[in-house]
Structure formats: C-alpha cells, structure tokens
Design an enzyme around this catalytic site. Structure first.
Site, mmCIF file in Angstrom:
data_model
loop_
_atom_site.group_PDB
_atom_site.id
_atom_site.type_symbol
_atom_site.label_atom_id
_atom_site.label_comp_id
_atom_site.label_asym_id
_atom_site.label_seq_id
_atom_site.Cartn_x
_atom_site.Cartn_y
_atom_site.Cartn_z
ATOM 1 N N SER A 133 54.936 30.258 66.424
ATOM 2 C CA SER A 133 55.730 31.048 65.491
ATOM 3 C C SER A 133 57.009 31.446 66.210
ATOM 4 O O SER A 133 57.076 31.444 67.436
ATOM 5 C CB SER A 133 54.959 32.303 65.074
ATOM 6 O OG SER A 133 55.801 33.257 64.460
ATOM 7 N N TYR A 147 49.385 39.699 67.285
ATOM 8 C CA TYR A 147 49.817 38.402 66.761
ATOM 9 C C TYR A 147 50.965 37.839 67.597
ATOM 10 O O TYR A 147 50.930 36.671 67.997
ATOM 11 C CB TYR A 147 50.251 38.542 65.303
ATOM 12 C CG TYR A 147 50.833 37.272 64.729
ATOM 13 C CD1 TYR A 147 50.015 36.207 64.384
ATOM 14 C CD2 TYR A 147 52.213 37.125 64.555
ATOM 15 C CE1 TYR A 147 50.542 35.030 63.875
ATOM 16 C CE2 TYR A 147 52.746 35.956 64.044
ATOM 17 C CZ TYR A 147 51.911 34.917 63.708
ATOM 18 O OH TYR A 147 52.445 33.759 63.214
#
Length: 253
Positions: A133, A147
């Site tokens: 990401s 995350y």
C-alpha cells in the site's frame, strides 16, 4: 516456461482483477481466498486451467499447507495479495483483530515469499508480486498504526530481497505494489471512506502486472500517490504524522 500463477486474496478487489489480467495473458491460475463461492464464480469466467483452493492465510499452518498442495505445479508467478486493515485508536482496536491482520498481512506473505522464492531461484525463473500500500511508504499511520506497520514490513522486506537477488540471478524478481485509494471491498472491511480520488481495481491490476513483468521494484499506480510518497521521504516525521492523522480522521465512517 509453464505459465502458472498463484494469486492469494483472489475473491475480490485487486486480487480478483490481477487474476483476470493474468488469465488474459495466457496464464493458468491457482486462486486462493476464504470465500470459495466467489472463487468458483471467478473460475467460471476465466479461460485456461483454473484451480480453486479455499485458504485462510491468517492461519500460518494453512500457508504451509497451501505451498505443499501446489509446490509441484511449476508455478512461475506468485501474487501475495491477501490482506486487510482496520481504523481506530491503537488502544481501542481489539488485539485479536490486529494479530489476525499481522498474520495475514505479514506472516503469510513472509512464508509464501520465502518458500516460492527458493523454488524460483532453483529453476532460475519467476516473479513475486507483493501487494502492499502507499501506507508502506510512509513513516507511520496514526489511527491505522498496525495496518501501516504491516505494509511497511512488506515493502521493506521486498526491497531487501530484491537487492539480494541481484547477486544470484537476473531471471527472478520481486515487486511490491503500493497503491493509494482503490475501489475495493477493503474500505468496507476496514470501515473507512476515502476522500482522495480512487482508481479502479482493474486499472490498478493492469499497472501492477505490467510493472511486475518489467521487473519493477516499487509500483505506484497513480501520480497523486507518487507525489505523496516523495513528500513522505522528504518531510520530517513531525510534519508528516499530524497530516496523516488528519487524513485518517476524515476516513472514519
């Protein structure tokens, strides 16, 4: 070379679109996820030899079992896409959910990358695509701290391995996909909404597969995220972290 690819997290979103893109390019597929009915639906729409394997990659034993099931299928492409996120204060998110996230986002990727990379090096051919990401390029992510940390792990692990591979072979490569907002079910699972413009998972997948086959190390599929990643490297943490927290606050539904 045998054109067989293994794609995890293939039941929806980027993983599903990567599987479709690889199928268009003539690859046989092994598609994995927890939701077998969605995998079967995807299989019905694809050409070639498609093997469906239901698998919960938050269980590290199932990661090893997956490898044992497919290790003799002459796989030349591994796509580690399975993963999820959660938003909220670090001290409020249930630890069970965070540990499951770490197992899925980090441990599973680590296990599968190591096992298949050994095979790829032995036969001197193969591609690994780890889906991270844009969060993995940032110095931290307040309100999505775990995350962001998992995606930084994937990004840094992939970069380190890439440098090691240069001394071993030019025919085995590892790439890491670092997208920003993409229209997928991730938003629903993480309970977030993005205020930045999203790209389609189909567009993201095509850019990712193109970059992988060009043996590109870090693949960022949008200009906005390339600019953000550059800012993340150049600006001090004390500036970036409050900005990131402000942006995360806007994501909370």
């Amino acid at each position: 070379m045998n054109k067989t690819a293994l794609v995890t997290g293939a039941s929806s979103g980027i993983g599903k679109e990567i599987a479709i893109e690889l199928s268009k390019r003539g690859y046989n597929l092994i598609i994995c996820a927890r939701r077998v009915e969605r995998l079967e639906e995807l299989k019905s729409k694809l050409k070639g030899n498609i093997v469906v394997i239901p698998c919960d990659l938050s269980d590290r034993n199932e990661c090893f079992e997956l490898y044992e099931k497919v290790k003799n299928m002459n796989i030349s492409v591994l796509v580690n896409n399975a993963g999820f996120g959660a938003i909220g204060e670090f001290n409020e998110i249930p630890i069970e959910r965070e540990l499951k996230m770490i197992e899925t986002n980090c441990t599973a990727v680590h296990i599968l990358t190591k096992l298949f990379l050994k095979d790829f090096i032995e036969k001197d051919y193969g591609y690994v695509l780890n889906v991270a990401s844009s969060a993995g390029l940032m110095p931290g992510g307040p309100l999505m701290s775990t995350y962001y940390a998992t995606k930084a792990y994937i990004t840094n692990l992939s970069c380190g391995i890439s440098e090691e591979l240069k001394a071993v072979t030019k025919r085995v490569s590892i790439s890491v996909l670092c997208p920003g907002p993409v229209n997928t079910e991730f938003n629903k699972v993480a309970n977030v909404k993005f205020n930045l413009k999203s790209i389609s998972s189909k567009k993201c997948a095509k850019i990712a597969v193109d970059g992988m086959f060009k043996r590109k190390l870090i693949i960022i599929p949008s200009l906005d995220m390339k600019i953000s990643a550059l800012a993340g490297r150049l600006l001090p943490r004390k500036i970036i972290l409050p900005i990131t927290k402000h942006m995360q606050t806007k994501k909370i539904k």
